[in-house]
Design an enzyme around this catalytic site. Structure first.
Site, PDB file in Angstrom:
ATOM      1  N   HIS A 201      10.013 -36.016 -20.505  1.00  0.00           N
ATOM      2  CA  HIS A 201       9.582 -36.706 -19.281  1.00  0.00           C
ATOM      3  C   HIS A 201       8.178 -36.286 -18.864  1.00  0.00           C
ATOM      4  O   HIS A 201       7.776 -36.522 -17.728  1.00  0.00           O
ATOM      5  CB  HIS A 201      10.587 -36.431 -18.155  1.00  0.00           C
ATOM      6  CG  HIS A 201      11.961 -36.941 -18.458  1.00  0.00           C
ATOM      7  ND1 HIS A 201      12.268 -38.281 -18.507  1.00  0.00           N
ATOM      8  CD2 HIS A 201      13.101 -36.283 -18.788  1.00  0.00           C
ATOM      9  CE1 HIS A 201      13.547 -38.439 -18.833  1.00  0.00           C
ATOM     10  NE2 HIS A 201      14.065 -37.232 -19.014  1.00  0.00           N
TER      11      HIS A 201
ATOM     12  N   CYS B 145       0.862  -1.176   0.000  1.00  0.00           N
ATOM     13  CA  CYS B 145       0.000   0.000   0.000  1.00  0.00           C
ATOM     14  C   CYS B 145       0.901   1.228   0.000  1.00  0.00           C
ATOM     15  O   CYS B 145       2.069   1.148   0.333  1.00  0.00           O
ATOM     16  CB  CYS B 145      -0.871   0.018   1.248  1.00  0.00           C
ATOM     17  SG  CYS B 145      -1.849  -1.470   1.429  1.00  0.00           S
TER      18      CYS B 145
ATOM     19  N   LYS C   3       3.390  -4.060  -6.244  1.00  0.00           N
ATOM     20  CA  LYS C   3       4.826  -3.972  -6.492  1.00  0.00           C
ATOM     21  C   LYS C   3       5.652  -4.617  -5.381  1.00  0.00           C
ATOM     22  O   LYS C   3       6.423  -5.506  -5.628  1.00  0.00           O
ATOM     23  CB  LYS C   3       5.217  -2.515  -6.696  1.00  0.00           C
ATOM     24  CG  LYS C   3       6.680  -2.311  -7.064  1.00  0.00           C
ATOM     25  CD  LYS C   3       7.011  -2.952  -8.407  1.00  0.00           C
ATOM     26  CE  LYS C   3       8.485  -2.878  -8.743  1.00  0.00           C
ATOM     27  NZ  LYS C   3       8.836  -3.794  -9.837  1.00  0.00           N
TER      28      LYS C   3
ATOM     29  N   ASN D  31      -0.126   0.794   6.290  1.00  0.00           N
ATOM     30  CA  ASN D  31       0.468  -0.181   5.387  1.00  0.00           C
ATOM     31  C   ASN D  31       1.064  -1.266   6.275  1.00  0.00           C
ATOM     32  O   ASN D  31       1.767  -0.969   7.221  1.00  0.00           O
ATOM     33  CB  ASN D  31       1.563   0.517   4.552  1.00  0.00           C
ATOM     34  CG  ASN D  31       2.332  -0.438   3.670  1.00  0.00           C
ATOM     35  OD1 ASN D  31       1.907  -1.570   3.452  1.00  0.00           O
ATOM     36  ND2 ASN D  31       3.455   0.016   3.154  1.00  0.00           N
ATOM     37  N   GLY D  32       0.766  -2.535   5.990  1.00  0.00           N
ATOM     38  CA  GLY D  32       1.300  -3.631   6.811  1.00  0.00           C
ATOM     39  C   GLY D  32       0.179  -4.559   7.233  1.00  0.00           C
ATOM     40  O   GLY D  32      -0.908  -4.532   6.654  1.00  0.00           O
TER      41      GLY D  32
ATOM     42  N   GLU E  62      12.029 -16.992 -15.986  1.00  0.00           N
ATOM     43  CA  GLU E  62      11.745 -15.565 -15.888  1.00  0.00           C
ATOM     44  C   GLU E  62      10.857 -15.111 -17.061  1.00  0.00           C
ATOM     45  O   GLU E  62       9.931 -14.317 -16.885  1.00  0.00           O
ATOM     46  CB  GLU E  62      13.083 -14.791 -15.840  1.00  0.00           C
ATOM     47  CG  GLU E  62      12.980 -13.289 -15.807  1.00  0.00           C
ATOM     48  CD  GLU E  62      12.211 -12.723 -14.622  1.00  0.00           C
ATOM     49  OE1 GLU E  62      11.859 -13.465 -13.695  1.00  0.00           O
ATOM     50  OE2 GLU E  62      11.922 -11.514 -14.649  1.00  0.00           O
TER      51      GLU E  62
ATOM     52  N   ARG F  83       2.323   0.834  -6.000  1.00  0.00           N
ATOM     53  CA  ARG F  83       2.461  -0.012  -4.810  1.00  0.00           C
ATOM     54  C   ARG F  83       1.183  -0.775  -4.483  1.00  0.00           C
ATOM     55  O   ARG F  83       1.220  -1.796  -3.804  1.00  0.00           O
ATOM     56  CB  ARG F  83       2.839   0.854  -3.601  1.00  0.00           C
ATOM     57  CG  ARG F  83       4.156   1.550  -3.740  1.00  0.00           C
ATOM     58  CD  ARG F  83       4.388   2.437  -2.542  1.00  0.00           C
ATOM     59  NE  ARG F  83       4.552   1.645  -1.324  1.00  0.00           N
ATOM     60  CZ  ARG F  83       5.706   1.174  -0.898  1.00  0.00           C
ATOM     61  NH1 ARG F  83       6.801   1.410  -1.552  1.00  0.00           N
ATOM     62  NH2 ARG F  83       5.777   0.466   0.211  1.00  0.00           N
TER      63      ARG F  83
ATOM     64  N   GLU G  11       2.393 -12.870 -15.848  1.00  0.00           N
ATOM     65  CA  GLU G  11       1.921 -11.810 -14.946  1.00  0.00           C
ATOM     66  C   GLU G  11       1.340 -10.595 -15.678  1.00  0.00           C
ATOM     67  O   GLU G  11       0.441  -9.959 -15.162  1.00  0.00           O
ATOM     68  CB  GLU G  11       2.973 -11.407 -13.912  1.00  0.00           C
ATOM     69  CG  GLU G  11       4.148 -10.630 -14.415  1.00  0.00           C
ATOM     70  CD  GLU G  11       5.172 -10.354 -13.327  1.00  0.00           C
ATOM     71  OE1 GLU G  11       4.801 -10.060 -12.188  1.00  0.00           O
ATOM     72  OE2 GLU G  11       6.377 -10.408 -13.643  1.00  0.00           O
TER      73      GLU G  11
ATOM     74  N   LYS H  28       7.189 -13.411 -16.633  1.00  0.00           N
ATOM     75  CA  LYS H  28       6.831 -12.110 -17.219  1.00  0.00           C
ATOM     76  C   LYS H  28       5.569 -12.235 -18.061  1.00  0.00           C
ATOM     77  O   LYS H  28       4.655 -11.423 -17.972  1.00  0.00           O
ATOM     78  CB  LYS H  28       7.957 -11.556 -18.118  1.00  0.00           C
ATOM     79  CG  LYS H  28       9.207 -11.067 -17.458  1.00  0.00           C
ATOM     80  CD  LYS H  28       9.045  -9.792 -16.667  1.00  0.00           C
ATOM     81  CE  LYS H  28       8.735 -10.090 -15.232  1.00  0.00           C
ATOM     82  NZ  LYS H  28       9.820 -10.082 -14.297  1.00  0.00           N
TER      83      LYS H  28
ATOM     84  N   TRP I   5      -3.810  -2.170  -1.546  1.00  0.00           N
ATOM     85  CA  TRP I   5      -3.773  -3.482  -2.176  1.00  0.00           C
ATOM     86  C   TRP I   5      -4.325  -4.431  -1.118  1.00  0.00           C
ATOM     87  O   TRP I   5      -3.724  -4.615  -0.059  1.00  0.00           O
ATOM     88  CB  TRP I   5      -2.340  -3.867  -2.549  1.00  0.00           C
ATOM     89  CG  TRP I   5      -2.238  -5.141  -3.324  1.00  0.00           C
ATOM     90  CD1 TRP I   5      -2.438  -5.313  -4.664  1.00  0.00           C
ATOM     91  CD2 TRP I   5      -1.890  -6.436  -2.819  1.00  0.00           C
ATOM     92  NE1 TRP I   5      -2.242  -6.628  -5.013  1.00  0.00           N
ATOM     93  CE2 TRP I   5      -1.904  -7.331  -3.911  1.00  0.00           C
ATOM     94  CE3 TRP I   5      -1.569  -6.927  -1.551  1.00  0.00           C
ATOM     95  CZ2 TRP I   5      -1.599  -8.688  -3.775  1.00  0.00           C
ATOM     96  CZ3 TRP I   5      -1.275  -8.275  -1.420  1.00  0.00           C
ATOM     97  CH2 TRP I   5      -1.290  -9.143  -2.520  1.00  0.00           C
TER      98      TRP I   5
HETATM   99  C1  F6R Z   1       7.867 -10.328 -10.925  1.00  0.00           C
HETATM  100  C2  F6R Z   1       8.101  -9.614  -9.686  1.00  0.00           C
HETATM  101  C3  F6R Z   1       8.023 -10.367  -8.406  1.00  0.00           C
HETATM  102  C4  F6R Z   1       9.145  -9.904  -7.457  1.00  0.00           C
HETATM  103  C5  F6R Z   1       8.986 -10.559  -6.084  1.00  0.00           C
HETATM  104  C6  F6R Z   1      10.122 -10.192  -5.150  1.00  0.00           C
HETATM  105  O1  F6R Z   1       7.987  -9.504 -12.026  1.00  0.00           O
HETATM  106  O2  F6R Z   1       8.328  -8.443  -9.689  1.00  0.00           O
HETATM  107  O3  F6R Z   1       8.081 -11.745  -8.601  1.00  0.00           O
HETATM  108  O4  F6R Z   1      10.370 -10.243  -8.025  1.00  0.00           O
HETATM  109  O5  F6R Z   1       7.777 -10.164  -5.516  1.00  0.00           O
HETATM  110  O6  F6R Z   1      10.191  -8.814  -4.982  1.00  0.00           O
HETATM  111  P1  F6R Z   1      11.507  -8.125  -4.436  1.00  0.00           P
HETATM  112  O7  F6R Z   1      12.574  -8.323  -5.442  1.00  0.00           O
HETATM  113  O8  F6R Z   1      11.141  -6.681  -4.255  1.00  0.00           O
HETATM  114  O9  F6R Z   1      11.839  -8.793  -3.138  1.00  0.00           O
END
Ligand code: F6R
Length: 608
Positions: free
Chosen positions: A504, A2, A603, A97-98, A481, A27, A488, A485, A72
């Site tokens: 397999h 948040c 985020k 936030n938390g 990765e 965020r 998501e 991407k 969020w």
């Molecule tokens: C994917 C993404 C998430 C973060 C994960 C860890 O694109 O952004 O999978 O990588 O939530 O976040 P951090 O790196 O901030 O600990």
């Protein structure tokens, strides 16, 4: 997760709060709200959806003190009644936030005391709790401090009271919050980007700090209640770095910022003639001498960076390395090794699972800790003995891009430092790697020139529901990765496999509707990969191959080749990531999704 903004000023603070929220929207973005004091009353406006919706509803709102929030959802669905600020008895307003872990017990007690709950959130207990102390004659500061003493969990909060138009209280424990210092006005925010239009002078609050913020002055109290001074710092973040500029989305901008982000992260190393442990902190040389293995803990994209690093560390430095998903590590019984270096990787430095895993490792007796992180003032960095900051700049798009490639650069440096210390790097090899690192930003820039071709290719994915990503060795994490991407931001279901695993099981999924994307570097596994690709083609699967120069994989019916400009040896995973980021981005554009704010995500994940 948040985002919080607050202000006390002589001018109307509503535009400042709304601009701040807009900048923090990445965020959290399922609802937003603000509250100001006006004529001795709290005036609250909340809205489900985006900050733009809230802005429309605030046309007639004004005040000289206020707090605001983007949410969020954790406790309670996204709805207007669950949106912050939460208010107790029309008198105390709180943004938070938390997560408050003991909120159920507090809610039961406060309900028995006559407080009426109008939301499903944990935050509302904070508002009522502060009100209960305030109503007993305590100052707003004392009421907040007394309430915080009763909370279990993580928080950053902002508090105002209807009868106190000159004072805002804020506090943090486990969630980020900073104070902005202006001329005859003060601000609070989750992150400095929210305050750049009004000030660059910031005070990063420490764990347990509580602050009484007035228009002319502020007072900080530490976790024990003692009055303390904290340094005022001038933020180096430029306003441009958080603006979209010529780009359509932050994700696109951040993909294009990678050459600069890598150059910045590698700056000190590339300008010197040799590698020294000191880049990881003053105590690194002594610490590394005592290390016999490495344990990497991270989540999501940062975990994928750790998986690449394992290959480098074991192959180049010859040091055993384990990589664990932070949220799993913290709950399993593991065998601690006091000679292991625990490396935590995180863009935000706020991720609750990674922080908890680090604390768990420390509780098990691990004292050698290193943070690789993009947020210098974050809890993660502070909790570690050693650090290497990635200098990617603010990453606003929810999908991580430049943070990932700069993490890889930092982890490659770690590998080289260990290799050197363990006598596995000749002076000539060291110079070769330094040369390759200096060349890296330019090499990434060349890969970015593939953008128009990838944009065209992406059109073929828009109607697909599933996709398979293949890679081998060092590039298997890059396939993971790429799949992350794509899923998501485009919501296409994507899985990644080491190409040798296909036969397999997953090969059963392959048919003409299943695009198979393969990362094909010119390395020792190339011939094996080519055979795996034949297995796909033989089952009618459509292949999209990102191939290095000189791999001699030919385009044919059902085989689409995207030629990479060069082969970067050990640094190849960094280059191969770029086209997969671009592919996900352009597929998302085709599908018309909200690229920077994909559904259900946030985020920084500051909750478990
Ligand atoms: C994917 C993404 C998430 C973060 C994960 C860890 O694109 O952004 O999978 O990588 O939530 O976040 P951090 O790196 O901030 O600990």
């Amino acid at each position: 997760m948040c985002g919080i903004v607050g202000a006390v000023a002589q001018r109307n603070v509503v535009p400042i709060l709304l601009e701040g929220l807009q900048r923090l929207e990445y965020r959290g973005y399922d609802s937003a709200g603000l509250v100001v004091v006006r004529d001795g009353k709290l005036e609250r406006v909340r809205s489900i959806g985006r900050v733009a919706d809230l802005t429309e509803k605030c046309a007639n709102t004004q005040g000289h003190i206020g707090i605001a929030h983007t949410r969020w959802a954790t406790h309670g669905v996204p709805s207007e009644r669950n949106a912050h600020p939460h208010i107790s008895k029309n008198h105390i307003a709180v943004v938070h936030n938390g997560i408050i872990e003991n909120y159920e017990a507090l809610r039961t007690r406060l309900t028995a005391e006559g407080y009426e709950f109008t939301s499903d959130t944990d935050t509302e207990v904070i508002a009522h709790l502060i009100h209960s102390h305030y109503a007993r004659g305590n100052s707003l500061l004392a009421a907040t401090q007394a309430s915080l003493a009763e909370l279990v969990g993580a928080y950053a909060i902002g508090v105002i009271a209807a009868d106190n138009p000159d004072q805002l209280i804020c506090a943090r424990r486990g969630s980020p919050l900073l104070l902005g210092v202006g001329i005859e006005e003060h601000f609070i925010a989750s992150d400095v980007s929210a305050l750049l239009p009004v000030t660059r002078k910031v005070v990063y609050l420490e764990e347990g700090d509580v602050v009484e913020v007035g228009r002319h002055s502020y007072q900080i109290f530490d976790a024990t209640g003692k009055r303390v001074d904290r340094a005022v710092q001038i933020s180096e973040l430029s306003n441009e770095s958080v603006q979209l500029g010529q780009y359509r989305h932050y994700m696109q901008k951040e993909i294009h910022e990678q050459p600069q982000a890598l150059a910045d992260t590698l700056e000190s190393v590339c300008n010197s003639q040799s590698l020294v442990p000191g880049i990881f902190g003053a105590e690194a040389a002594a610490t590394f001498a005592d290390i016999d293995s490495i344990l990497i803990l991270a989540c999501g994209t940062s975990y994928h960076a750790g998986l690449v690093a394992r290959f480098w560390l074991e192959e180049i430095a010859g040091i055993p390395c384990n990589v664990e998903i932070a949220s799993e590590y913290r709950y399993r019984t593991s065998v601690p090794n006091s000679k292991a270096l625990v490396v935590v990787i995180s863009q935000s430095g706020e991720t609750a699972d990674t922080l908890a895993a680090l604390n768990h490792a420390k509780a098990l007796g691990h004292s050698h800790t290193l943070a690789i992180c993009n947020a210098p003032e974050s809890a993660l960095v502070r909790l570690c003995k050693l650090r290497m900051l990635t200098r990617a700049g603010p990453e606003i798009g929810v999908a991580s891009t430049k943070a990932f490639t700069t993490q890889l650069a930092a982890l490659f440096l770690l590998t080289l430092v260990f290799a050197k210390q363990r006598g596995r790097l000749t002076a000539q090899q060291e110079q070769h790697h330094l040369h390759e690192l200096r060349h890296l930003p330019g090499a990434v820039q060349k890969v970015l020139e593939l953008e128009p071709h990838i944009a065209k290719l992406a059109k073929q994915f828009a109607g697909k529901h599933h996709a398979l990503f293949l890679g081998r060795g060092l590039h298997y994490p890059i396939a993971l990765e790429g799949a992350l991407k794509l899923k998501e931001i485009s919501y296409i279901h994507a899985e990644a496999y080491p190409a040798g695993e296909l036969k397999h099981g997953p090969l059963a999924l392959v048919d003409k509707d299943m695009p198979v994307i393969s990362v094909a570097p010119n390395d020792a596994l190339l011939e094996k990969l080519k055979s795996n690709l034949q297995e796909v083609r033989a089952r009618g699967g459509e292949l999209y191959v990102f191939a290095d120069a000189n791999t001699h994989i030919r385009a044919a019916d059902g085989i689409h080749i995207m030629q990479m400009p060069e082969h970067a040896g050990y640094l190849s995973p960094i280059l191969h990531t770029i086209p997969l980021q671009l592919l996900a981005y352009y597929v998302a554009l085709q599908k018309g999704t909200d690229v920077d704010k994909p559904r259900n995500l946030a985020k920084s994940v500051t909750v478990e």
